[in-house]
Write a protein that holds these residues in place. Structure first.
Motif, short mmCIF file in Angstrom:
data_model
loop_
_atom_site.label_atom_id
_atom_site.label_comp_id
_atom_site.label_asym_id
_atom_site.label_seq_id
_atom_site.Cartn_x
_atom_site.Cartn_y
_atom_site.Cartn_z
N ILE A 268 47.76 34.97 50.76
CA ILE A 268 48.28 35.56 52.01
C ILE A 268 47.25 35.43 53.13
N VAL A 269 47.74 35.65 54.35
CA VAL A 269 46.89 35.91 55.50
C VAL A 269 47.00 37.39 55.82
N ASP A 270 45.87 38.05 55.87
CA ASP A 270 45.81 39.44 56.29
C ASP A 270 45.39 39.45 57.76
N LEU A 271 46.34 39.76 58.62
CA LEU A 271 46.04 39.80 60.05
C LEU A 271 45.67 41.23 60.43
N SER A 272 44.42 41.55 60.26
CA SER A 272 43.93 42.88 60.61
C SER A 272 42.92 42.76 61.74
N LEU A 273 43.16 43.49 62.82
CA LEU A 273 42.20 43.49 63.91
C LEU A 273 41.00 44.33 63.47
N ALA A 274 40.03 43.66 62.87
CA ALA A 274 38.86 44.34 62.32
C ALA A 274 37.71 44.18 63.31
N PRO A 275 37.26 45.26 63.89
CA PRO A 275 36.21 45.17 64.91
C PRO A 275 34.83 44.95 64.30
N HIS A 321 53.58 34.12 54.61
CA HIS A 321 52.88 34.92 53.60
C HIS A 321 51.82 35.79 54.26
N VAL A 322 52.28 36.75 55.01
CA VAL A 322 51.39 37.77 55.58
C VAL A 322 51.34 38.93 54.59
N GLY A 323 50.15 39.42 54.32
CA GLY A 323 50.03 40.49 53.34
C GLY A 323 48.79 41.32 53.57
N GLY A 324 48.22 41.82 52.47
CA GLY A 324 47.05 42.66 52.59
C GLY A 324 47.36 43.94 53.34
N LEU A 325 46.55 44.25 54.32
CA LEU A 325 46.69 45.48 55.09
C LEU A 325 47.31 45.23 56.46
#
Length: 449
Positions: A268-275, A321-325
């Motif tokens: 998956i790709v986890d698209l999380s805006l992680a600073p 396939h978006v997943g994770g958080l």
């Protein structure tokens, strides 16, 4: 990219807006490494990881050079260790953590996640052994990350585990001068394809091996909103969706290339805006650009709701396939504007808790006084787990009791973990509540079949 404009725009996102691939994470199943002899099991684990991930770092570095996009971390996740070690005749799982540490260093990754246990409904003896081993295990290792799942919408919350976890966090803080707590996360509704640390593990529902990618681009989203200063709420949503689409496409390209070259599945790709602590790479700055004077002020939760929703919509359009958080992270120590808001008094622990009903994870990288009672830490965990359980979403707690520190002190964790002002906790005792044990029942809306 199809046009010169798209290429130039991507270069700008990388060079000026801090777009990066935050992590390429290889998930590895260790289910068949179990053995009644812990030394045999540990040897199998070491051999499996060092064989499977031997080319992970060089492959990621090659893609980084080829595409010109930074890949900040290369990581590994493994099957929750309480499952793998359950059949071994040993009471302390520190040796398994040390094996993970050696294997991770051998292949050159930044972190390995999965010294974990899943105990949302109840706990096995192996789960309890792992939880009890966490302070010694994280004190003895450098790159091992740990997590436990203590609740879910379907099962409720394991309050007996919650009570013990508060004690474990205090023990871990004492054993590591606080810093070890940055490598330990407590989840409700944990997911098995999370590429981010410290909570990543390779779920039992996953295959033998896969590549998951975590993409981050707070700077890209902020710059896009800077260009539409008078946008309506709907127009802001469209702007964020378009930015998230472009970020996710880049993540999918990197993940697909890595999986093909390593001859494993793409997960998956986890698209999380992680600073990060760098100025301009902040989720809080996005919220302030949207019109909140200082993050934590009234309107913050509404702005975060729009941001999280638009990020997910844009990502889902870009990748199957978006997943994770996938969403927006709000770790205090890792976000420069969050730190400023805490210093100014605009952002409190209570407001952060309200924001976690909207964001991707929960109370993350928060320093608290070192003398905070274990029952109070357990109360914080229980509150956060209840938000996740009732809202059918992932929530988490990563709090850091800093020995000897009091409210207003500032702790420097270094690197991507940043620095954090020590925040006040509510002085009211939760000891009687937490000591009850048992299980908080699942909500009525969990009964679906």
């Amino acid at each position: 990219m199809d046009t010169t404009h798209d290429i130039l725009e991507t270069i700008e996102m990388i060079e000026d807006n801090r777009l990066d691939i935050r992590t390429v994470t290889m998930g590895i199943s260790l289910l068949d490494c179990a053995d009644h002899d812990p030394k045999v099991a540990q040897r199998k684990i070491y051999d499996r990881i060092t064989h499977q991930a031997r080319d992970l770092v060089t492959t990621a570095q090659g893609i980084e050079t080829e595409l010109g996009i930074p890949i900040i971390n290369k990581r590994i996740t493994i099957t929750p260790m309480s499952i793998v070690a359950a059949g071994s005749e040993v009471d302390d799982y520190t040796g398994f953590a040390e094996t993970l540490d050696r294997a991770a260093k051998e292949v050159g990754v930044d972190f390995v996640g999965g010294f974990s246990a899943l105990m949302s409904k109840s706990s096995t003896a192996a789960d309890r052994r792992l939880l009890d081993s966490i302070p010694a295990a994280l004190a003895a290792t450098d790159v091992v990350c740990s997590s436990i799942n203590i609740g879910s919408t379907k099962a409720g919350i394991n309050m007996t585990a919650v009570a013990r976890t508060g004690e474990v966090i205090q023990e871990l803080a004492q054993a590591t001068d606080g810093i070890g707590c940055s490598k330990f996360v407590v989840f409700c509704n944990a997911v098995g394809d999370n590429p981010f640390m410290a909570g990543g593990f390779h779920g039992v529902e996953e295959g033998d091996c896969c590549i998951n990618v975590g993409v981050s681009g707070p700077g890209v989203v902020k710059r896009a909103l800077d260009k539409v200063p008078e946008a309506t709420w709907g127009e802001m949503s469209e702007t964020i969706k378009k930015a998230a689409f472009k970020i996710t496409r880049m993540g999918q390209l990197v993940g697909t290339m890595a999986a093909e070259r390593l001859n494993v599945d793409f997960g998956i790709v986890d698209l999380s805006l992680a600073p990060t602590p760098a100025v301009g790479d902040s989720v809080a700055e996005i919220i302030e650009t949207m019109g909140v004077g200082t993050v934590g002020g009234h309107g913050t939760t509404a702005a975060l709701a729009l941001l999280n929703d638009a990020v997910k919509k844009g990502g889902l359009m870009a990748c199957s396939h978006v997943g994770g958080l996938s969403g927006s992270f709000i770790p205090v120590s890792e976000d420069a504007a969050m730190i400023d808001a805490v210093r100014s008094g605009s952002l409190s622990l209570a407001k952060l808790e309200a924001m976690t009903a909207i964001c991707s994870v929960g109370l993350d990288m928060i320093a608290i006084p070192g003398d905070t009672p274990a029952s109070t830490i357990s109360g914080i965990i229980a509150d956060e787990a209840a938000i996740g359980m009732m809202n059918n979403k992932t929530t988490a707690v990563r709090v850091i009791p800093v020995p000897g520190a009091t409210v207003g002190d500032e702790i420097d964790f270094g690197g991507l973990m940043g620095r954090a002002p020590v925040m006040a906790v509510n002085p009211s005792s939760a000891e009687h509540l937490i000591s009850r044990g048992g299980r908080l029942p699942a909500p009525v809306h969990s009964f679906r079949s």
